[in-house]
Design a protein around this motif. Structure first.
Motif, mmCIF file in Angstrom:
data_model
loop_
_atom_site.group_PDB
_atom_site.id
_atom_site.type_symbol
_atom_site.label_atom_id
_atom_site.label_comp_id
_atom_site.label_asym_id
_atom_site.label_seq_id
_atom_site.Cartn_x
_atom_site.Cartn_y
_atom_site.Cartn_z
ATOM 1 N N GLY A 202 -5.763 8.866 -0.641
ATOM 2 C CA GLY A 202 -4.475 8.254 -0.346
ATOM 3 C C GLY A 202 -3.888 8.626 0.997
ATOM 4 O O GLY A 202 -2.792 8.199 1.338
ATOM 5 N N ASP B 86 0.838 -1.195 0.000
ATOM 6 C CA ASP B 86 0.000 0.000 0.000
ATOM 7 C C ASP B 86 0.880 1.255 0.000
ATOM 8 O O ASP B 86 1.723 1.410 0.880
ATOM 9 N N ALA C 76 0.343 4.404 0.814
ATOM 10 C CA ALA C 76 0.258 5.247 2.009
ATOM 11 C C ALA C 76 0.989 4.601 3.183
ATOM 12 O O ALA C 76 1.712 5.272 3.928
#
Length: 108
Positions: free
Chosen positions: A98, A10, A12
């Protein structure tokens, strides 16, 4: 076996781990929504106070051992100058833009 930060799934969460390990408070804060919240061992905490005490004034460092839920749940070894090293779990809520609106951590 440790997962290299750059290989976390991911974006983020990858940036979050990178900011923690670089001790970059500004980059860390830029990853969060303005109303972001967090919990430690199941108890909601004051985010600004917690990150200063547990991460930025104590040289916090994350080494991720496992990820799940598309990279939004981590099992990691976390260490800082106060507590030494411990196995921890992390879970992140990432918004459509995000940014992280909530993270939860605790001992694993």
């Amino acid at each position: 076996m440790t997962i290299q930060t750059g290989r976390l799934s991911d974006p983020a969460v990858r940036a979050f781990v990178g900011a923690v390990n670089a001790h970059d408070r500004d980059a860390f804060m830029a990853l969060l929504t303005p109303d972001a919240t967090m919990a430690d061992d199941g108890t909601d905490r004051d985010l600004a106070e917690w990150i200063d005490r547990e991460i930025f004034t104590t040289h916090g460092h994350l080494e991720v051992d496992r990820e799940s839920d598309g990279g939004r749940a981590l099992l990691a070894r976390y260490r800082n100058d106060t507590w030494g090293e411990m196995r921890t779990r992390w879970r992140f809520t990432v918004e459509d833009d995000g940014r992280i609106s909530r993270f939860e951590t605790g001992q694993a």
